[in-house]
Write an enzyme that holds these catalytic residues in place. Structure first.
Site, PDB file in Angstrom:
ATOM      1  N   LYS A   6       2.871 -11.353  -5.583  1.00  0.00           N
ATOM      2  CA  LYS A   6       2.092 -10.182  -5.230  1.00  0.00           C
ATOM      3  C   LYS A   6       2.468  -9.084  -4.605  1.00  0.00           C
ATOM      4  CE  LYS A   6      -2.776  -8.470  -6.117  1.00  0.00           C
ATOM      5  NZ  LYS A   6      -2.951  -7.349  -5.899  1.00  0.00           N
TER       6      LYS A   6
ATOM      7  N   ASN B  27      -3.536  -7.742 -11.215  1.00  0.00           N
ATOM      8  CA  ASN B  27      -4.537  -8.024 -10.394  1.00  0.00           C
ATOM      9  C   ASN B  27      -4.462  -6.331  -9.453  1.00  0.00           C
ATOM     10  OD1 ASN B  27      -6.520  -8.872  -9.270  1.00  0.00           O
ATOM     11  ND2 ASN B  27      -5.833 -10.251  -8.815  1.00  0.00           N
TER      12      ASN B  27
ATOM     13  N   HIS C 164      -2.347 -13.735  -3.203  1.00  0.00           N
ATOM     14  CA  HIS C 164      -1.328 -14.319  -2.122  1.00  0.00           C
ATOM     15  C   HIS C 164      -1.799 -14.353  -0.645  1.00  0.00           C
ATOM     16  CE1 HIS C 164      -1.639  -9.237  -0.890  1.00  0.00           C
ATOM     17  NE2 HIS C 164      -2.863  -9.891  -1.681  1.00  0.00           N
ATOM     18  N   ARG C 165      -2.855 -14.336  -0.024  1.00  0.00           N
ATOM     19  CA  ARG C 165      -2.741 -13.811   1.315  1.00  0.00           C
ATOM     20  C   ARG C 165      -3.016 -15.070   1.545  1.00  0.00           C
ATOM     21  NH1 ARG C 165      -0.997  -9.431   3.134  1.00  0.00           N
ATOM     22  NH2 ARG C 165      -1.420  -7.811   1.850  1.00  0.00           N
TER      23      ARG C 165
ATOM     24  N   ASP D 108       2.943  -5.797  -7.690  1.00  0.00           N
ATOM     25  CA  ASP D 108       1.544  -5.079  -8.144  1.00  0.00           C
ATOM     26  C   ASP D 108       2.445  -3.873  -8.419  1.00  0.00           C
ATOM     27  OD1 ASP D 108      -0.147  -6.500  -7.400  1.00  0.00           O
ATOM     28  OD2 ASP D 108      -1.107  -5.665  -6.079  1.00  0.00           O
TER      29      ASP D 108
ATOM     30  N   SER E 132     -15.348   0.252  -1.363  1.00  0.00           N
ATOM     31  CA  SER E 132     -13.389  -0.005  -1.242  1.00  0.00           C
ATOM     32  C   SER E 132     -13.111   1.622  -1.005  1.00  0.00           C
ATOM     33  CB  SER E 132     -12.896  -0.528  -2.172  1.00  0.00           C
ATOM     34  OG  SER E 132     -11.516  -0.457  -2.627  1.00  0.00           O
ATOM     35  N   SER E 133     -12.197   1.512  -0.245  1.00  0.00           N
ATOM     36  CA  SER E 133     -12.045   2.790   0.568  1.00  0.00           C
ATOM     37  C   SER E 133     -10.709   3.182  -0.839  1.00  0.00           C
ATOM     38  CB  SER E 133     -10.592   2.694   1.544  1.00  0.00           C
ATOM     39  OG  SER E 133      -9.456   2.063   1.559  1.00  0.00           O
TER      40      SER E 133
ATOM     41  N   SER F 162       0.791  -1.796  -0.153  1.00  0.00           N
ATOM     42  CA  SER F 162      -0.127   0.220   0.144  1.00  0.00           C
ATOM     43  C   SER F 162       0.706   0.897  -0.113  1.00  0.00           C
ATOM     44  CB  SER F 162      -0.641  -0.244   1.263  1.00  0.00           C
ATOM     45  OG  SER F 162      -1.516  -1.295   1.008  1.00  0.00           O
TER      46      SER F 162
ATOM     47  N   ASP G 198      -7.011  -7.182   5.756  1.00  0.00           N
ATOM     48  CA  ASP G 198      -6.385  -7.702   4.871  1.00  0.00           C
ATOM     49  C   ASP G 198      -5.567  -9.307   6.645  1.00  0.00           C
ATOM     50  OD1 ASP G 198      -6.766  -6.748   3.033  1.00  0.00           O
ATOM     51  OD2 ASP G 198      -4.900  -5.528   2.215  1.00  0.00           O
TER      52      ASP G 198
ATOM     53  N   LYS H 178     -12.206  -8.482  -3.175  1.00  0.00           N
ATOM     54  CA  LYS H 178     -10.608  -8.254  -3.429  1.00  0.00           C
ATOM     55  C   LYS H 178     -10.064  -9.322  -4.294  1.00  0.00           C
ATOM     56  CE  LYS H 178     -10.248  -5.634   0.187  1.00  0.00           C
ATOM     57  NZ  LYS H 178      -9.147  -5.010   0.906  1.00  0.00           N
ATOM     58  N   GLU H 179      -8.621  -9.807  -4.540  1.00  0.00           N
ATOM     59  CA  GLU H 179      -8.479 -10.855  -5.366  1.00  0.00           C
ATOM     60  C   GLU H 179      -8.769 -11.293  -5.542  1.00  0.00           C
ATOM     61  OE1 GLU H 179      -6.423  -8.775  -2.845  1.00  0.00           O
ATOM     62  OE2 GLU H 179      -4.685  -8.586  -3.808  1.00  0.00           O
TER      63      GLU H 179
END
Ligand code: DC
Length: 681
Positions: free
Chosen positions: A436, A95, A408-409, A52, A176-177, A26, A333, A360-361
């Site tokens: 990612k 993505n 990824h998470r 990313d 989404s923020s 981020s 997340d 999300k993803e």
């Protein structure tokens, strides 16, 4: 990074040591965009190298920024500083929501013609609320696919569009923020003569990410005031000022896996004076990232966490962990990690207010529920919550092949399931999706996980000379992401070292060669073999070196001296060992032993082709006679004779290609895995 189809994690129990985490995604992508909008050059330190940030850097280059990546994790960006971006341009965003949304806003305001697209999943991730807000302002943006989703076309014939700034710009905050973040980062471009006001419609989710945006804007000279996170005012006369140098904090969301690891793993190291617990470097309790508040949630579950400005230390506290019921809106997340920690809790854990997981993803609520159930947990899911009850008894745990949904998470948090009390291995499909945000995640995990050698799987492959065992073994290792031990190379290197030390290879010098072998400064790095500071890759591959190796390998004291060195190759996540006594002496407990053979005629022909291709002259008949003589000598010698280990599976690959032989070995291996059935998806 592991680029294999799957990665099998052996059962894990203990972990201790220090990890350095990569930079925050981020922060990285926000800093890159702000640097691109500023005048002058910004030196960004500790930038995350990931998919990313890659798409962001490539896009910035395409629109005319100068990007210097020659400094590793330090990247220098020379921004546009008020000049128009290069266009028309087609920008591929992969993505990366953190690239797609802010770039859309910035480019719509800067003027020019752009097409922004991404991977199929990106085209399913909403952007309509941002586009609506930008259209209100007078920007011209069209959907090239489905309304409300990328790909997008931005068009402005000439220069900066005339913007409608009199009324506040309204944007929804409950999907989404990133929409608000995108506007906050781009609208200072329009706040030259008058302040710009943004109003959030609906409750703002993920406020901590907005807080990161505001703090970074401040670093770039942009002042934003807000009233209760509903009304944001960008000051008139705003202009992006490069801070010169800026450091990217390590990713607090990535830290969550290691915080959880510290809470779950035992610290029993068996080594005297060994450090206990997990130390994380690069992010501390004072982090500007919202996910640092994962620390509070982990503490509530039992973790003992201390920390300072740039570090965290985690020890296991309460065990089993304590179940929690938590509103996770502030840590969307990192909360995924809590869902996996819930597997080790003494009751049912409920994570609430996580509706954003669905966009999300992947649909993360559905993904987490599906995969947790595979492990034996009972899971209830709703539009905006997930409720996890761990398997009741140890025998209720199930071996699972975790599908990772290009997320990824999902991959990272499920690696923690390898600590299950049933000591079952866990398969992570498509492990490279971690790229990612954390390309070396599994390497970092393995660097602190402590496993007794017998827990680490080994595949042994032996066979007569020129059977193709080296090639097959290396390929099997590559397909599984395992390490590779070419034990023949150990003997080849020992022989070379002996000759270089002036020692003849015979029984008289056995003791001295053995001493030499014990302290052999050998390293395998980047496909090369090093003896001290010498690259001996080529030198050990000659026919002569092979003969010398054969002689040195007949000296029992030398064989004994090389045992420890060979054992040291047994490291996570596993090993493929090629050579004579791998399955009998070095790794007798290996769960799979293969004896790879081929007819003498076939091996002679392969060797012949090999020699001819290297420009050597050769005769097939002579080669065959040599091979047969060597087989006879090798099979009858008293020290480590050539014969299959008792339980070895014999594979005659006379009529197989290398690829077919590799597939056969892999299928034998799969049959031995508990999740064989679910793996072939
Ligand atoms: O596989 P290779 O050709 O690199 O092996 C070189 C020699 O070392 C060969 O004569 C077999 C011997 N060797 C051995 O005795 N034990 C091993 N584990 C590996 C090789």
């Amino acid at each position: 990074m592991y680029s294999t189809a799957f990665l099998d994690l052996p059962p894990l129990q203990a972990a201790a040591g220090e990890v350095h985490l990569p930079g925050s995604k981020s922060i990285s992508n926000r800093v890159l965009l702000l640097a691109a909008l500023s005048s002058g050059t910004t030196t960004v330190h500790d930038l995350l190298a990931s998919d990313d940030t890659r798409v962001m850097l490539d896009a910035l280059r395409q629109i005319g920024c100068v990007v210097d990546e020659s400094g590793g994790s330090t990247v220098r960006i020379t921004g546009l500083g008020g000049s128009t971006p290069l266009s028309p341009a087609k920008l591929f965003m992969g993505n990366a929501g953190t690239a797609m949304r802010p770039l859309t806003a910035a480019l719509a305001l800067l003027g020019g013609e752009f097409e922004l697209s991404g991977v199929p999943r990106m085209h399913e991730r909403p952007i309509g609320d941002l586009v609506d807000a930008l259209r209100q302002l007078g920007c011209q943006i069209d959907y090239l696919g489905n309304d409300g989703y990328p790909p997008l076309h931005i068009a402005h014939g000439q220069g900066v569009p005339a913007l409608a700034l009199a009324a506040p710009i309204r944007v929804r905050g409950d999907v989404s923020s990133q929409f608000l973040t995108a506007l906050l980062m781009a609208l200072p471009l329009a706040a030259v003569h008058q302040p710009v006001v943004i109003e959030v419609v609906g409750e703002l989710i993920s406020k901590p990410y907005i807080s990161i945006t505001l703090q970074l804007l401040a670093r770039f000279g942009i002042a934003v005031e807000h009233q209760n996170w509903q009304r944001f005012t960008i000051a008139a006369g705003s202009s992006y000022q490069s801070p010169g140098d800026i450091h990217v904090e390590a990713d607090a969301s990535s830290a969550s896996y290691f915080i959880a690891l510290g809470a779950i793993a035992t610290s029993a190291t068996g080594q005297k004076d060994a450090k206990s617990g997990i130390k994380i470097q690069g992010v501390g309790l004072d982090s500007i990232q919202g996910d640092i508040r994962f620390v509070e949630a982990a503490r509530a579950m039992g973790a003992v966490i201390t920390g300072g400005p740039n570090w965290l230390q985690i020890e296991r506290g309460a065990w089993p962990l304590q179940a929690i019921d938590l509103d996770c809106n502030h840590i969307p997340d990192a909360a995924m990690t809590l869902a996996v920690m819930a597997l080790y809790a003494d009751g049912t854990t409920t994570l609430r207010n996580i509706a954003s997981w669905r966009v999300k993803e992947t649909d993360r609520i559905a993904a987490m529920a599906t995969e947790l159930r595979k492990l034996g947990a009972t899971v209830e899911e709703g539009a905006d919550f997930i409720r996890v009850t761990p398997p009741v008894r140890v025998q209720d745990w199930k071996p699972a092949s975790i599908h990772t949904y290009d997320d990824h998470r999902v991959a990272m948090c499920f690696s923690l399931a390898a600590f299950n009390p049933a000591a079952l291995p866990v398969r992570i499909e498509d492990p490279k999706c971690v790229a990612k945000t954390f390309p070396d995640y599994f390497e970092a995990l393995f660097s602190v996980a402590q496993v007794a050698a017998p827990q680490i799987p080994v595949i042994c492959i032996d066979g007569p000379t020129a059977s193709g065992k080296g090639t097959v073994a290396a390929a099997v290792a590559q397909r599984l992401g395992y390490g590779f031990l070419d034990s023949g190379a150990m003997y080849r290197i020992t022989a070379l070292a002996a000759l270089r030390a002036g020692l003849a290879i015979d029984a008289d010098h056995e003791a001295r060669i053995a001493t030499l072998a014990q302290t052999l400064p050998v390293r395998f790095e980047g496909g090369k073999v090093w003896l001290g500071s010498d690259d001996v890759t080529e030198a050990i591959r000659t026919e002569e070196a092979g003969m010398n190796a054969s002689r040195v390998s007949a000296l029992p004291a030398v064989r004994t001296a090389l045992v420890d060195l060979q054992h040291s190759f047994r490291r996570l996540p596993g090993l493929v060992a090629d050579g004579r006594d791998m399955g009998t002496v070095i790794f007798p407990d290996a769960p799979l032993k293969v004896f790879l053979t081929a007819s003498a005629a076939c091996r002679a022909e392969r060797r012949y082709k090999q020699l001819i291709s290297k420009g050597f002259s050769a005769s097939i008949d002579d080669l065959r006679a040599d091979l047969e003589a060597r087989d006879a000598r090798d099979s009858s010698r008293s020290v480590a004779p050539l014969k299959p280990a008792q339980e070895a599976l014999v594979l005659d690959n006379s009529d197989l290609t290398i690829e077919q032989a590799v597939e056969k070995v892999l299928s034998w291996w799969q049959e031995r895995q508990p999740f064989a059935a679910s793996a072939q998806r």
